[in-house]
Design a protein around this motif. Structure first.
Motif, PDB file in Angstrom:
ATOM      1  N   GLN A  68      32.778  42.178  38.829  1.00 56.31           N
ATOM      2  CA  GLN A  68      32.663  43.182  37.948  1.00 56.31           C
ATOM      3  C   GLN A  68      33.939  44.365  38.031  1.00 56.31           C
ATOM      4  OE1 GLN A  68      28.328  44.955  37.747  1.00 56.31           O
ATOM      5  NE2 GLN A  68      28.207  43.283  39.318  1.00 56.31           N
ATOM      6  N   LEU A  69      34.471  44.433  39.269  1.00 55.66           N
ATOM      7  CA  LEU A  69      35.344  45.419  39.483  1.00 55.66           C
ATOM      8  C   LEU A  69      36.815  44.873  38.647  1.00 55.66           C
ATOM      9  CD1 LEU A  69      36.677  47.793  40.744  1.00 55.66           C
ATOM     10  CD2 LEU A  69      37.180  46.457  42.679  1.00 55.66           C
ATOM     11  N   GLY A  70      37.114  43.843  38.729  1.00 57.94           N
ATOM     12  CA  GLY A  70      37.984  43.151  37.778  1.00 57.94           C
ATOM     13  C   GLY A  70      39.507  43.499  38.005  1.00 57.94           C
ATOM     14  N   VAL A  71      39.682  44.202  39.136  1.00 58.98           N
ATOM     15  CA  VAL A  71      41.105  44.463  39.622  1.00 58.98           C
ATOM     16  C   VAL A  71      41.238  44.053  41.103  1.00 58.98           C
ATOM     17  CG1 VAL A  71      41.217  46.440  38.081  1.00 58.98           C
ATOM     18  CG2 VAL A  71      40.689  46.745  40.340  1.00 58.98           C
ATOM     19  N   PRO A  72      42.372  43.707  41.344  1.00 56.69           N
ATOM     20  CA  PRO A  72      42.758  43.214  42.572  1.00 56.69           C
ATOM     21  C   PRO A  72      42.354  44.186  43.594  1.00 56.69           C
ATOM     22  CG  PRO A  72      44.855  43.083  41.292  1.00 56.69           C
ATOM     23  CD  PRO A  72      43.975  43.818  40.289  1.00 56.69           C
ATOM     24  N   VAL A  73      42.129  43.437  44.934  1.00 59.49           N
ATOM     25  CA  VAL A  73      41.525  44.445  45.971  1.00 59.49           C
ATOM     26  C   VAL A  73      42.284  43.839  47.014  1.00 59.49           C
ATOM     27  CG1 VAL A  73      39.359  44.873  47.439  1.00 59.49           C
ATOM     28  CG2 VAL A  73      39.347  44.558  45.096  1.00 59.49           C
ATOM     29  N   ILE A  74      42.994  44.791  47.616  1.00 56.82           N
ATOM     30  CA  ILE A  74      43.973  44.538  48.820  1.00 56.82           C
ATOM     31  C   ILE A  74      43.320  44.843  50.489  1.00 56.82           C
ATOM     32  CG2 ILE A  74      46.206  44.925  50.203  1.00 56.82           C
ATOM     33  CD1 ILE A  74      47.137  45.234  47.091  1.00 56.82           C
TER      34      ILE A  74
END
Lengths: 291, 291, 291, 291
Positions: free
Chosen positions: B191-197
């Motif tokens: 759902q977040l839909g952006v990269p997570v580092i």
């Protein structure tokens, strides 16, 4: 051939066991009253009181060889009674006898022989044993005997291990596996009775077992490494002596990782061998203390 | 606050897909005919022909903002038809919006905020979210909003994840887990839909999971490390962006490993964040290409 | 002997000169229209516009050898007229011819010969020249011709330089000074007409000149290093190709620094030689661009 | 604020001077008879016999504070008469008082304050003095007093040095120059009477003096470094405590070198400060022994 970094009239004393007050004082008083002068001393206690105790002392003593029996007796009397300690005393003018087991890859093998010839390792090399013949000429050009013991296919290694044991037994103080690609059986290790040092081509405990460079490529790591450790019955699980890593990139193939890793392997193995030969490494369970 | 390493009138174009002859020529001709001058170009092909293809080009183009729609249309027309490629074009004068999720350990969090304030990271920081309140004052002293979303005990994280999602959704371009000690659910990531580092405090794949410093102490390693990777549904298995190691000794306790490891963690994480923010990292399966 | 990392049907094109828009497009279009597929491309511009321009492209082209004259002609026509650029095109299946000059210290010499034998360096070694005879047997065991050219005492080196020149002239593409402890005259370098790579046993510009390890010991540094650079008329001042350092302590004597430094020297020199042999190094004034 | 790595009931004894047999025995017997248990011991002799001697012992002694006067008297009696040695005994539960002098660059300053707040440095920070006001708010947010002492233009620094001296005198055990860009006069150093630790932004002795990153760029080095040393009257010539380097490329501008170098600077400085605070560093002429 001369081994220039042997140290005449220097002894190395390793003491370890249960910590209790007064050990350093007792040991150093003993060295002083036996005519020695302490040149280097490292000491490590796991806990403020009552844990494991480790000590390495190098001392200079004129006419050391003649004095050794008396010093040994004094150690027996002093440390055996009042303390719960193990100790070993070695004459640093006597090189350790190091056998090398190798396979087809020659980078670690030749690096050790070349360092030995330069006088950088305080060892003699009574023999190299390989399951391939490819390095025979190179090894002999260093003036070192070469024995070929082929590996028999299949799980039963007892025949080739028996041959290797026959060659090594009584002739060596420790054995180095210089990318020797065979697993030694627990029975072999027990009968051999001297320390065996291995170089594994990964940063353990990552990539245990076969083909670590292929696995490293698959995982996409950004560093590769090498680990030198004492061999135990558990594959790649023995006490680690030394490790190091170098940087790689997405563009390095598994073959390139192997090529570049060869440089780390020989660096790491040569340091582990040097430290072992200089009595800097104390085994403690599955760990090492490196002074 | 100023972000000095933003580059006005510079664009970054990432192209990847199936290799075939003529891609570089087509892309560079496109840039030239749109008035751009190539400032840096990195290209990598997995195979001599027909494998995966990766390219990063930075070009300077006066009045870039006005020209972007036309360049995008040209890319669409050029790459969409003749080649089987994906591409993304970013204006390097526009900072990416980076949210930070943190817990009690503040070393990675504060290091990122401090680097941002110095102008070393081409990002804005719209918010920090933590499951503890201990860093609130520090974060706000950097002029950054701080939100406290407590972690609910038990396996069901959906309530707190929903709150976090509400804060992040639409407001950020990527998320950094700066020693955020909670595992994010696959549903949340989707759902977040952006990269997570993430930053993991070991040299992966060694010591996956909890308490890597304790495990490192138990194994007796001679180096410890840190790994920054993109987060996927598989714990500690995502594509690695950057790793590094430092030397430790037998004398370092697990607490000392944690203290010393903190330095590697913040170095490794800051490099991974910088490279991501500069569009240097291309994901490819479970690997990264870092240009 | 085979040199396995030669790459059949791969060419390397180096382009450098004054930056202007369209160079990448022109070069890559040229490669495409001549049937090549770009495998790796690195590009660097000193400034956004109008500074110095550097590019390295490796491309795959079936039946490269037959196509080379046509590609060269196309390069001449394309780059010679519209741009102010220098270029060189090399066939990566043709090894460079590398001569080694050495003295008594053999660690860099033997390391290069051993790497060459393993197939890690895309070169041939037509000869080793030394002012001592100590390494003759080792060198010849690698199947490499050895020539002894003694150094005449005194400042006038012209006689021995003339002999060396006679051996090298026309037979080599570059020369490596593998701890060759003689300074080469500007006249010699000019007549030789091919690049000369040296290894200096310090982290330049620290400890220029003789006895860097003794100077390092005197200064009490905590790291020692090595530097590989192209040789120019100014001692230890040529363009640096590669450097590295390792940690030392107060307990290391100057002799120990030399022993440990030998490991860095051979690593640094072998990387510099590899990169030069792979056409990765572009000289630019007193600097190098290393792709 | 708590400083967690202070060690209650632990003392550190530093002994150095002229080597002679029996020092370790005498010192360790003294510790034992005063109820102490040795936890760590490092010893270094320059020569097998008769050179300089250095020893660091950490021992645990219940109720140390009460016993200190007696131990001191015993040291006086034991070492003062029979040996030619200097010694110092410190209670490891007492933090050293560290003042920081800073200028506009805040990376080293804030890093030390942050490490201190985490409990990683066994020190108190009674004050920060800067010739700029830019860091005042940050410093005070750590609960540390901030004093602004502007630098007067021109060569005569006596007025500002007098003000700084007034603030420091009697209040600090050592001073750290955290990128303090002023040269301190020999008179100031003498009157201050406590050690001063500097961080220089190069790998000394390369790039002594101003603007080392610009000089590094001009020379085209492939590594940059940082050096922490004790300050003496000779600029950048004092005894080196710690150094490190990192890799850079042709593409890094001088500004980029400065940005990346900031990471090495704060690492190197923090290690030097930690080791000094833990009494691990012994000055010996222009060298340091670091245990």
């Amino acid at each position: 051939m001369a081994a220039p970094n042997l140290r005449p009239d220097h002894a190395c004393l390793i003491v370890h066991g249960k910590d209790q007050p007064g050990i350093v004082a007792a040991v150093s008083a003993l060295i002083t009253r036996n005519g020695g002068n302490i040149v280097a001393l490292d000491q490590y206690s796991e806990e403020p009181t009552g844990g494991a105790y480790f000590q390495r002392v190098v001392f200079h003593r004129p006419n050391l060889a003649a004095a050794l029996p008396e010093i040994q007796a004094d150690l027996e009397a002093t440390l055996g009674s009042a303390f719960d300690l193990q100790w070993s005393l070695t004459d640093q003018s006597t090189p350790k006898r190091m056998a090398i087991l190798a396979s087809q890859q020659d980078h670690c093998l030749l690096d050790l022989l070349w360092r030995h010839r330069r006088g950088d390792l305080p060892v003699t090399v009574p023999m190299v044993i390989s399951n391939h013949t490819s390095s025979a000429e190179d090894v002999r050009s260093f003036g070192v005997p070469f024995f070929h013991v082929p590996s028999v296919p299949g799980p039963d290694k007892s025949a080739s291990e028996a041959k290797i044991l026959e060659l090594l037994k009584g002739n060596v103080d420790f054995v180095v596996l210089a990318r020797y690609m065979q697993i030694l059986s627990p029975a072999f290790l027990e009968q051999l009775g001297v320390p065996v040092i291995n170089i594994h081509h990964s940063f353990l405990p990552a990539f245990i077992g076969a083909e670590p460079y292929r696995k490293a490529k698959e995982r996409g790591v950004k560093l590769i490494g090498a680990t030198s450790h004492y061999v135990t019955g558990d594959l790649d699980e023995g006490p680690i002596i030394e490790q190091d890593t170098i940087r790689v990139t997405h563009a390095d193939s598994a073959a390139e990782l192997a090529r570049r890793g060869a440089d780390v392997e020989r660096q790491v193995l040569s340091r582990a061998v040097l430290w072992h030969a200089e009595d800097r490494v104390i085994r403690h369970g599955n760990h090492t203390i490196v002074f």
